[in-house]
Design a protein around this motif. Sequence first.
Motif, PDB file in Angstrom:
ATOM      1  N   VAL A  76      39.714  40.132  42.843  1.00  0.00           N
ATOM      2  CA  VAL A  76      40.127  41.829  43.238  1.00  0.00           C
ATOM      3  C   VAL A  76      40.551  41.675  43.512  1.00  0.00           C
ATOM      4  CG1 VAL A  76      38.963  43.519  44.624  1.00  0.00           C
ATOM      5  CG2 VAL A  76      37.634  41.501  44.516  1.00  0.00           C
ATOM      6  N   ILE A  77      40.865  43.120  43.375  1.00  0.00           N
ATOM      7  CA  ILE A  77      43.083  43.499  42.956  1.00  0.00           C
ATOM      8  C   ILE A  77      42.585  45.428  44.123  1.00  0.00           C
ATOM      9  CG2 ILE A  77      45.073  44.805  41.660  1.00  0.00           C
ATOM     10  CD1 ILE A  77      44.106  42.801  40.010  1.00  0.00           C
ATOM     11  N   LEU A  78      43.513  45.355  44.477  1.00  0.00           N
ATOM     12  CA  LEU A  78      43.559  46.154  45.225  1.00  0.00           C
ATOM     13  C   LEU A  78      44.894  47.400  45.442  1.00  0.00           C
ATOM     14  CD1 LEU A  78      42.113  45.817  47.506  1.00  0.00           C
ATOM     15  CD2 LEU A  78      44.009  46.456  49.636  1.00  0.00           C
ATOM     16  N   GLU A  79      44.757  48.361  45.510  1.00  0.00           N
ATOM     17  CA  GLU A  79      46.267  49.226  44.127  1.00  0.00           C
ATOM     18  C   GLU A  79      47.404  48.783  44.417  1.00  0.00           C
ATOM     19  OE1 GLU A  79      43.877  51.623  47.236  1.00  0.00           O
ATOM     20  OE2 GLU A  79      42.343  50.583  45.836  1.00  0.00           O
ATOM     21  N   ASP A  80      47.613  48.262  46.012  1.00  0.00           N
ATOM     22  CA  ASP A  80      48.917  47.785  46.024  1.00  0.00           C
ATOM     23  C   ASP A  80      49.474  46.763  45.896  1.00  0.00           C
ATOM     24  OD1 ASP A  80      47.432  46.151  47.745  1.00  0.00           O
ATOM     25  OD2 ASP A  80      48.306  47.118  49.579  1.00  0.00           O
ATOM     26  N   ARG A  82      48.074  43.733  45.720  1.00  0.00           N
ATOM     27  CA  ARG A  82      47.358  42.435  46.355  1.00  0.00           C
ATOM     28  C   ARG A  82      46.234  42.090  45.491  1.00  0.00           C
ATOM     29  NH1 ARG A  82      47.499  44.044  52.831  1.00  0.00           N
ATOM     30  NH2 ARG A  82      46.818  45.989  51.790  1.00  0.00           N
ATOM     31  N   ASP A  83      46.306  40.977  45.714  1.00  0.00           N
ATOM     32  CA  ASP A  83      44.998  40.350  45.063  1.00  0.00           C
ATOM     33  C   ASP A  83      43.788  39.165  45.532  1.00  0.00           C
ATOM     34  OD1 ASP A  83      46.603  38.686  43.845  1.00  0.00           O
ATOM     35  OD2 ASP A  83      45.497  37.919  42.068  1.00  0.00           O
ATOM     36  N   GLN A  84      43.182  39.080  45.877  1.00  0.00           N
ATOM     37  CA  GLN A  84      42.375  38.094  46.344  1.00  0.00           C
ATOM     38  C   GLN A  84      41.590  37.433  44.910  1.00  0.00           C
ATOM     39  OE1 GLN A  84      42.454  36.800  49.679  1.00  0.00           O
ATOM     40  NE2 GLN A  84      40.711  35.808  49.957  1.00  0.00           N
ATOM     41  N   THR A  86      37.870  35.551  44.108  1.00  0.00           N
ATOM     42  CA  THR A  86      36.736  35.806  45.076  1.00  0.00           C
ATOM     43  C   THR A  86      36.019  34.353  44.568  1.00  0.00           C
ATOM     44  OG1 THR A  86      35.729  37.086  43.865  1.00  0.00           O
ATOM     45  CG2 THR A  86      36.539  37.920  45.464  1.00  0.00           C
ATOM     46  N   ASP A  98      28.182  40.903  39.936  1.00  0.00           N
ATOM     47  CA  ASP A  98      28.812  42.248  40.545  1.00  0.00           C
ATOM     48  C   ASP A  98      28.228  43.617  40.459  1.00  0.00           C
ATOM     49  OD1 ASP A  98      31.219  40.477  38.486  1.00  0.00           O
ATOM     50  OD2 ASP A  98      31.653  42.605  39.042  1.00  0.00           O
ATOM     51  N   GLY A  99      28.193  43.338  39.025  1.00  0.00           N
ATOM     52  CA  GLY A  99      28.179  44.848  37.776  1.00  0.00           C
ATOM     53  C   GLY A  99      26.761  45.294  37.905  1.00  0.00           C
ATOM     54  N   SER A 106      33.031  45.042  39.111  1.00  0.00           N
ATOM     55  CA  SER A 106      34.280  45.126  40.658  1.00  0.00           C
ATOM     56  C   SER A 106      35.399  44.320  40.367  1.00  0.00           C
ATOM     57  CB  SER A 106      33.108  45.602  42.365  1.00  0.00           C
ATOM     58  OG  SER A 106      32.543  44.035  41.980  1.00  0.00           O
ATOM     59  N   GLY A 201      43.040  32.121  51.146  1.00  0.00           N
ATOM     60  CA  GLY A 201      43.717  33.345  52.092  1.00  0.00           C
ATOM     61  C   GLY A 201      44.654  32.607  52.731  1.00  0.00           C
TER      62      GLY A 201
ATOM     63  N   SER B 144      22.729  42.830  44.442  1.00  0.00           N
ATOM     64  CA  SER B 144      24.495  42.660  43.115  1.00  0.00           C
ATOM     65  C   SER B 144      25.514  43.580  44.637  1.00  0.00           C
ATOM     66  CB  SER B 144      24.444  43.454  42.844  1.00  0.00           C
ATOM     67  OG  SER B 144      25.199  43.831  42.289  1.00  0.00           O
ATOM     68  N   VAL B 148      29.184  42.857  46.446  1.00  0.00           N
ATOM     69  CA  VAL B 148      30.322  43.226  45.992  1.00  0.00           C
ATOM     70  C   VAL B 148      30.775  42.877  47.835  1.00  0.00           C
ATOM     71  CG1 VAL B 148      31.011  45.859  45.311  1.00  0.00           C
ATOM     72  CG2 VAL B 148      29.166  44.156  43.924  1.00  0.00           C
ATOM     73  N   GLY B 158      40.945  37.160  53.237  1.00  0.00           N
ATOM     74  CA  GLY B 158      42.015  36.358  53.124  1.00  0.00           C
ATOM     75  C   GLY B 158      43.647  37.166  52.561  1.00  0.00           C
TER      76      GLY B 158
END
Lengths: 244, 244
Positions: A76-80, A82-84, A86, A98-99, A106, A201, B144, B148, B158
């Motif tokens: 998952v990637i945030l706007e700024d 940062r990614d994680q 999952t 997830d879809g 997502s 993490g 789902s 999410v 994390g």
Amino acid sequence: MKSVVPVTTTEIKTACSQCNLRELCLPFGLDPREVDQLDELVGARRKIKRQQHLYRSGDGFEAIYAIRAGSFKTDVILEDGRDQVTGFQMTGEVLGLDGISTEHHSCNAIALEDSEVCVIPFSRLEELSRQVESLQHQFHKIMSREIVRDHGVMMLLGSMRAEERLAAFLLNMSQRFTARGFSPSEFHLRMTRDEIGSYLGLKLETVSRAFSRFQEEGLVAVQQKHIRILDTPGLKRLLNHHAA
Amino acid sequence: MKSVVPVTTTEIKTACSQCNLRELCLPFGLDPREVDQLDELVGARRKIKRQQHLYRSGDGFEAIYAIRAGSFKTDVILEDGRDQVTGFQMTGEVLGLDGISTEHHSCNAIALEDSEVCVIPFSRLEELSRQVESLQHQFHKIMSREIVRDHGVMMLLGSMRAEERLAAFLLNMSQRFTARGFSPSEFHLRMTRDEIGSYLGLKLETVSRAFSRFQEEGLVAVQQKHIRILDTPGLKRLLNHHAA
DNA sequence: GGAGCCCTTTGATCCACATCAATACTATTC
DNA sequence: GAATAGTATTGATGTGGATCAAAGGGCTCC
């Protein structure tokens, strides 16, 4: 084995009914006739090269994917920026759940090595699982398993220290390799220290140090991505006896 | 209110077809006739007093639960006693999905206040969702959505710092209260600082300090469990512009 | 409506992991 | 088989949140 049988044989060989992953995957619990019905639904297969996306966050959702060969990570990637990470997925596991909720994915699914997936059009899966009770139930179990797994990761991220997290990760990998007929104690990790760190993490340096520490203590033999677990009970002890 | 109408009236009043939560819950997207079918399935209702368990980890799984009134937390407990809150659930949300995978629950569900749930026997739900396509689809969406949501929590645990986690938590609560027709900016938290901390992977002191800091900065007005959000954009800025 | 208990706040100190930095190793690519 | 880039290890230092501690406030339950 050379063969004079017609081309169709090859196709059957890659069908669910012939797939050696069927006990781990969607066909689990189905009788042979039902597996044949599932075969018809699983049309296309798709090859994904290392580092390529199977799908991206925001992509429209039409299918889920069963991993036939190789492995993936989801992130998952945030706007700024940062990614994680999952999750890491292996053969027989299902990607794309997830879809369903928003009709759009997502998270991103990226191949960790050259891989192949079976494309399962979702509306057709829903249709068939209205007719085949065992398929419906197995699908629900797979979704539920994902939820339980996620809770385990939350526990890990929320309450464990660095070495506990890595021990839990290694034991989990070992268990999953075992379920696929590989050695429980010796395996090759497909992801980098950075990716492991993101999942757990932690920063990659912390992951590396924890590996070194495990090695010093004789718990594992580490050679880059090649891991040999020397003391499984020792790793398990790390998890349970919280020495805080 | 004393009443001379027959008992059945009272029962109908608490049926899905009459429930004001139906757009958030399992009946979403169903036509009236289909909702009636769902009504037949949702038999018993169960009242759970504050602090009591709806189910415990290890309990056999036979039903999922829709929250009619009140709120819950779910948590996972490790052998060594460490526990982690995996979620807070409000009216219209569904509990118990973790039990499908192994036929046993893998977490505890505990009422945060006196609450009431609709008991939905799972095998009957599967049966009906084989007949009612819209119900099947809505159920899949709910599962789902849970996946999410869990990914979002992983991201939070994390990759975010303490104040970001709390900001994300408050914005999430606000959004969920809004969806239920309550004020987006003023609400009452049902959980303690310790429970919030467990959910966010923080100690209760850290949660308390973060609240105080938000108050100093004029982002929220905090009075124990009563929260007034004064600057929603400010909270959102905290999330996106990662000042690390 | 008062007693007791749990919850919350705030301060002082500590420590696990992050960060910064340099080097070494491995695998690709030409 | 040398060049190069990605990946991993290890060391030195910094810091955010944990831990320890104490006091105050508000519920709950008779």
